[in-house]
Design a protein around this motif. Structure first.
Motif, PDB file in Angstrom:
ATOM      1  N   UNK A 680       0.584  -1.199   0.088  1.00  0.00           N
ATOM      2  CA  UNK A 680       0.053  -0.017   0.064  1.00  0.00           C
ATOM      3  C   UNK A 680       1.018   1.302   0.035  1.00  0.00           C
ATOM      4  N   UNK A 687      -0.518   5.425  -7.760  1.00  0.00           N
ATOM      5  CA  UNK A 687      -1.901   5.602  -8.054  1.00  0.00           C
ATOM      6  C   UNK A 687      -2.221   7.047  -8.491  1.00  0.00           C
ATOM      7  N   UNK A 750      -8.670   7.549  -6.183  1.00  0.00           N
ATOM      8  CA  UNK A 750      -8.192   6.138  -6.511  1.00  0.00           C
ATOM      9  C   UNK A 750      -6.966   5.882  -5.525  1.00  0.00           C
ATOM     10  N   UNK A 753      -8.520   4.983  -2.427  1.00  0.00           N
ATOM     11  CA  UNK A 753      -9.190   3.380  -2.293  1.00  0.00           C
ATOM     12  C   UNK A 753      -7.913   2.572  -1.814  1.00  0.00           C
ATOM     13  N   UNK A 754      -6.784   2.943  -2.516  1.00  0.00           N
ATOM     14  CA  UNK A 754      -5.397   1.892  -2.272  1.00  0.00           C
ATOM     15  C   UNK A 754      -5.010   1.950  -0.582  1.00  0.00           C
ATOM     16  N   UNK A 755      -5.200   2.991   0.071  1.00  0.00           N
ATOM     17  CA  UNK A 755      -4.974   2.933   1.405  1.00  0.00           C
ATOM     18  C   UNK A 755      -6.024   2.502   2.456  1.00  0.00           C
ATOM     19  N   UNK A 758      -8.289  -3.223   2.792  1.00  0.00           N
ATOM     20  CA  UNK A 758      -7.846  -3.775   1.470  1.00  0.00           C
ATOM     21  C   UNK A 758      -8.898  -4.400   0.700  1.00  0.00           C
TER      22      UNK A 758
ATOM     23  N   UNK B 383      -7.361 -10.136  -5.073  1.00  0.00           N
ATOM     24  CA  UNK B 383      -8.955 -10.313  -5.526  1.00  0.00           C
ATOM     25  C   UNK B 383      -8.978 -11.244  -6.844  1.00  0.00           C
ATOM     26  N   UNK B 453      -6.551   2.070  -9.907  1.00  0.00           N
ATOM     27  CA  UNK B 453      -5.099   1.931  -9.191  1.00  0.00           C
ATOM     28  C   UNK B 453      -5.403   0.471  -8.139  1.00  0.00           C
ATOM     29  N   UNK B 454      -6.379   0.475  -7.542  1.00  0.00           N
ATOM     30  CA  UNK B 454      -6.451  -0.814  -6.713  1.00  0.00           C
ATOM     31  C   UNK B 454      -6.786  -1.893  -7.451  1.00  0.00           C
ATOM     32  N   UNK B 458      -4.087  -5.247  -7.451  1.00  0.00           N
ATOM     33  CA  UNK B 458      -4.409  -6.522  -6.656  1.00  0.00           C
ATOM     34  C   UNK B 458      -5.171  -7.556  -7.199  1.00  0.00           C
TER      35      UNK B 458
END
Lengths: 759, 759
Positions: A680, A687, A750, A753-755, A758, B383, B453-454, B458
């Motif tokens: 992350x 990101x 975005x 969202x990555x932070x 999960x 995911x 990004x997420x 993943x």
């Protein structure tokens, strides 16, 4: 009996104990802890960091520098090859080298003057008599021997040519009077507004413009000029901007001080994009597609030549026309005039023209990066990259060899620890000695293009130490906000040169500081908003968290734009050792600080990145955007609210992740959980990339740090688009402002969202 | 004494043993194995997979389908909202639901006919008498009740209009004769070559073209027509292409068989790009920047309307002009003629014109994705995504509700295992029920844009099951080559419907197979080269390894383009349960196979992806490229060698990684090593992305799978660029071919770098 029983009991107890001990320590079984369990939770070793710091040696750096600066090593020359060999030798040394070292080659488009037909700048009378000839080479003062390999000062990528009126292609020519060519005008810094201003008084058609460095990028001075019909550009460094006004080489300038001698000329690459210009987004290999040279953009459309202030003085002080405004005046002891166009009627150059004879030519040359690695023990697929370019314009003692000497000292100390089996980093470390940076960050950029996928997936950080020591007053650092904490931490552990008690941090905070809403007054870590050195490909194109570290000036003591020997033939070992860092202790301090950062990034179980510091920066940018743009956008029915929401969500997500990190029991967490958090943190800057955000700017994808013309401490794409729209009031420009706002908000959201959780 | 000693010895031995046991099992200490050590090495559980397979129930699927098809559920209608609620109810069920389920909304640009002013197609005599009116709605056969919510057949995104000559904007008009508007012509499939051919005989200016489905994309039929001055387009499904020639609803077509009744009309989205058309690359939220509607590209420039073959028959069989060539002939019992233009002099429509009155309108509507997750236990930040769209054109029993019923059965069985505490996947599973797919894959695309990004970081894989059962003969699967092995493995474990011994694999190989250089004859897993369903955003835009799974035809029994009720009002529960999959056992088989793939992807310690299978595919593509392009490129001094080198390096790197995998002692490897290899496998498809490869194709970034016009089984960008260059022989087209070759080689080499040694 009692005795017997006691003895028997004692015996039994002993046997039992023996059994317990045997059972506990003696049995290898399926449920025994695998050996890697301890290993994967290994954290940074503070003692090793102290060992590293103590072993970094200023005299080693001095000797590195002496070796590196023996000959001029402009990109792809024989001197450059000598430094390639030296780097390889050092990195392949069995006692102090790295695990592996090799070279990587690219065929890149460079630009050189013709050594047999030097570029010429002359003043020619109406009858064709040459009244004045500018110097072809800088004056040699004898401390450094005259070297035929010193390249004549030139403007790389400026076209060859002998400006003639039949070549006139201009959008804004005033065609009322017939063009006479070669009349000189003074155009200050050559910015768009400088030419617009000048054009109100002087018909620029067919003129040669003399400009001073600063204010606009090198190529920009010619790009901005051409639409007015200017046929050639001269550029020089005014003593006001570099020498605190000093001009005399008999006692004021080098070799008597660090100031630029009258004949000193700043060379440079005259282009606005970075990377090999013929192969955008492609690594420049043998059969790679190359765009037609005619399609290159961002280089001077007209001949351009840099000259020393000695020659600039001879030209400018004879100009006619009206006096230029006060902010156009430099340090010469005359009034800077616009030019009639051309020279004063009472000057010896009366009615004369300035002639440029430029013979630059483009060549595709083989440029090398030298690469070296220390393979990580636990997470070899995570890369901490440390780099600097190797090529210089001339001897390049400061630019770039100060950085290369520092890098070589860092690798010597770390390499020895590795060779002696005392240390192996958790993550892999990659060292890069980039080629052809001076021509536009070419080596590092080709590297990021060739290994785009691998580097995107695995790079933790990039540390750039180019000019390690501009001056010896204080540390200066720029970087992604999440890297602020590790830089500050390292700087607290290293002492400032010549002191046993004052840390680099304590010294730094006196020179550059800011008030952080979170921490109060702290040293100011700057941002990597431009493409000034090899970090550009990493932060802007790859989105890898990057930093740039150096030692620099006490601004109360000089107003020099940069150290005065920059890109001149005077940037030598002698100059550096006498005027920049005698004793090389500032070099040593940079090596210690950057090496400390490097070790922390490579060894910390949990990456030492702080995402809340990123939130603080975004909040600052948002505040400025609200102040400057909210109303104007609203007047065009564009709501800035999505940006506010995005920044606030980013803040919450960052806070949440920090909480997860605080609650970690590091030693007992599963390695996959730690890796997850590290990912992350590692991928945060990624990101912010949007390849379509800035279609006209090669390589700029990071929506927070892209270059910007607006000059505001806020989001660059929004700032530039807003400023264009506000000035044009065109519907399509407001659309672009809206698009910028949307893509920016989406990128920040975005990233948030990555932070967050999960899943 | 001996006895005593023996006894004492025995006692001591017992005590010692006790001690050993105590020491081994009884002491918790610092060196005890942490609980997570066993957990992190957990692998897929074959018993649980068998349990899953056995619990998947055909009758549950039938009931899901009955519920989902109660009402028409076109995107954003009340019926769509009913399905949203149903999905949420199911996924939030405390006994069989998921960990979490929620909706995500986007404001997307859709296109609808006006219910109050239906679109009309009429034949009007020269005196203005309406001689013929095409049906407005499909005939109702009483098995499914007439529903006012059934949308009139229309061409979504085709503009409103009443074609008039003053609207003529054409590049290729033959202006010799004054345009008369509305004369009908037959243009076969509406491909570029169809119009070019027709134009040699007939002046198309001002005509209406009737075309049949197939050969060209829906929008393409009008886009290709407009340059010739065609003012409107009709499109119908020829019985030859869908009904094996059958035409009569008294005994041949539905409700008597699966064939399309004469009034059946295929609806559809007439656009060439995917995703919300107003917000390219941006998630369509409230304040998101939207491009002006006038800037939309890839939609019909002229009014267009689909009609049934009953109406097409009435029009085509009265056309005048010359007979069209044999390959233009359909199943009607008349000769298909070009049109005079217009009707035969001996027809009742003599001199009449065809009038289109189209009232379609664009609307920004709120469309929902329904999302559900099962959180992973060990690697929640990985995911596995499984999805299908939810929206239909009418009742959509097959498209998409066959897939949705299957998905709901998969989630019911998995959800119960989770709720009962019997299972929790290693990785997270995300289920997506996408909105507005029929209008251009909009819901899934907006999702990939919003969470770019997420998801990039993943996502392990995306499994798409849209139309689960086209027909009940065999499995069909397409996907990224690295996913071939897991699909084949799963298909071996599932039995074909109605058999206890024949596996899905054994049945499949009889219908679709190929000879693999590595494996010999195996079922043929196709490629995801187009944008036919919601996998597009995942494979092309995100570069996530994707698959598409369904049951399909025995091609020896029908030549139907697709199941005949496709996009008509006849795609109902009755139709599906009587003609497509009586007993729903093919649905069950798809659920078992796709669910098995899903569980393997979610649970395998080592991801079940095979990168050597990717190498095999690249080698096949290379072979074809060498065959087709090597010489032609060489003639233009473009070497194909970098592509050969890249593919060969990819093969070596893949082989090397496979070797590393073979040598793994999975149970005892450090979890970070397994994760590293998994990351290499997971990110492989990502390495093929190049956002600048196809600047004119929204969302296509994957250089191996992008759509292509060239129709060759080879690299799409190179194929298209080569074919353009070979036909134009323009220098810039050869340059683009060279650029494509270079970026392709670089991407493959970049992918190889990610598979090789991690450092």
């Amino acid at each position: 009996m009692l005795k017997k029983v006691l003895l028997g009991g004692l015996g039994a107890a002993l046997v039992l104990t023996l059994g317990i001990l045997l059972g506990h320590f003696g049995i290898q079984s399926g449920s025994t802890t695998p050996g890697w369990v301890q290993e994967v939770t290994r954290d940074v070793d503070e003692e090793l960091i102290q060992k590293f710091i103590s072993e970094v040696d200023n005299m080693e750096i001095q000797e590195n520098l002496r070796e590196l600066t023996k000959v001029p090593h402009m990109a792809t020359t024989a001197g450059d090859e000598q430094t390639v060999q030296y780097l390889l030798k050092r990195w392949q040394d069995p006692e102090t080298g790295l695990d592996q070292a090799w070279r990587e080659e690219y065929l890149v488009y460079l630009s050189f003057p013709d050594p047999k037909t030097p570029n010429k700048v002359t003043v020619e009378s109406p009858t064709g008599v040459v009244l004045y000839t500018a110097r072809e080479k800088e004056k040699v003062y004898g401390l450094d021997p005259e070297d035929p390999e010193v390249v004549q000062p030139y403007a790389a990528y400026a076209p060859a040519g002998h400006p003639k009126s039949d070549h006139l292609v201009c959008k804004l020519c005033q065609t009322s009077s017939p063009p006479r060519l070669g009349r000189l005008v003074y155009a200050n810094q050559g910015t768009p507004s400088d030419y617009a201003h000048l054009n109100q008084t002087v018909n620029l058609t067919g003129t040669i413009a003399i400009t001073r460095y600063g204010g606009a990028g090198r190529a920009q001075k010619a790009i901005n000029a051409a639409p007015y019909g200017v046929v050639g550009v001269l550029v020089y460094t005014d003593p006001l901007d570099i020498n605190d006004g000093k001009m005399s080489d008999t006692n004021e300038t080098y070799p008597n001080s660090w100031y630029m001698p009258p004949s000193g000329v700043e060379r440079g690459s005259f282009n606005t994009h970075f990377g090999d210009m013929l192969t955008p987004y492609l690594a420049a290999k043998e059969n790679t597609y190359r765009i037609p040279q005619a399609n290159i953009t961002g280089i001077p459309p007209i001949p351009t030549q840099p000259i020393g202030f000695e020659d600039a003085y001879a030209l400018i002080c004879q100009l006619g026309g009206e006096s230029a405004p006060p902010e156009w005046q430099g340090a010469f002891n005359c009034s800077y005039r616009y030019g009639g166009p051309g020279f004063r009627p009472d000057s010896t150059f009366k009615d004369s023209e300035v002639k440029l004879d430029i013979y630059n030519r483009g060549e595709i040359k083989n440029s090398s990066n030298v690469m070296g690695v220390i393979k990580g023990s636990i997470e070899p697929d995570r890369y901490v990259i440390y780099g600097n370019h190797r090529d210089s314009w001339v001897h390049g003692a400061i630019d770039p060899s100060s950085g290369t000497s520092v890098m070589l000292e860092v690798t010597r100390v770390l390499g020895r620890m590795v060779k002696q089996g005392k240390w192996r980093p958790r993550r892999s470390i990659i060292f890069g000695s980039w080629g052809a940076e001076e021509f536009g960050l070419i080596g590092s950029t080709e590297y990021t293009e060739e290994y785009y996928s691998k580097l995107s997936e695995r790079s933790v950080a990039y540390i750039n130490v180019d000019i390690a020591v501009f001056a010896n007053a204080t540390l200066r650092a720029s970087g992604s906000p999440s890297a602020q904490s590790v830089i500050l931490k390292a700087s607290k552990q290293v002492k400032t040169p010549g002191s046993d008690s004052i840390s680099v941090y304590d010294n730094w905070i006196r020179y550059f500081n800011r008030t952080s809403p979170t921490y109060g007054v702290i040293p100011n870590v700057g941002f990597l908003t431009g493409a000034g050195s090899d970090y550009a490909g990493f932060i802007h194109f790859l989105g890898v968290t990057s930093m740039d570290i150096s030692y620099t000036y006490d601004r109360s003591k000089t107003s020099a734009r940069i150290y005065p020997a920059y890109h001149t033939a005077y940037d030598t070992f002698d100059y550096s050792s006498r005027f920049i860092d005698p004793g090389f202790t500032s070099h040593q301090t940079v090596a210690r600080t950057a090496g400390n950062v490097l070790m922390r990034l490579a060894d910390s179980l949990l990456l030492p990145f702080n995402c809340s510091d990123y939130a603080e920066t975004l909040e600052g940018y948002l505040q400025k955007a609200l102040e400057l743009y909210r109303e104007g956008l609203a007047a065009h029915k564009i709501s800035i609210e999505p940006l506010q929401t995005a920044v606030s969500r980013f803040r919450s997500a960052a806070a949440k992740l920090e909480e997860v990190i605080r609650d970690l029991d590091l030693a007992n967490e599963t390695p996959l959980k730690v890796r997850r958090i590290n990912d992350q943190l590692m991928l945060l800057d990624r990101a912010f990339l949007d390849p379509f955000a800035f279609p006209d700017k090669y390589g700029f994808r990071h929506v927070i740090w892209a270059s910007s013309k607006a000059g505001q401490p806020t989001f660059p794409g929004l700032a530039d688009a807003y400023s264009r729209a506000a000035s044009s009031e065109l519907g399509r420009d407001w659309e672009e402002a809206h698009r910028q706002l949307s893509l920016l908000s989406q990128a920040i959201l975005g990233a948030a969202h990555t932070l967050g959780d999960v899943i």
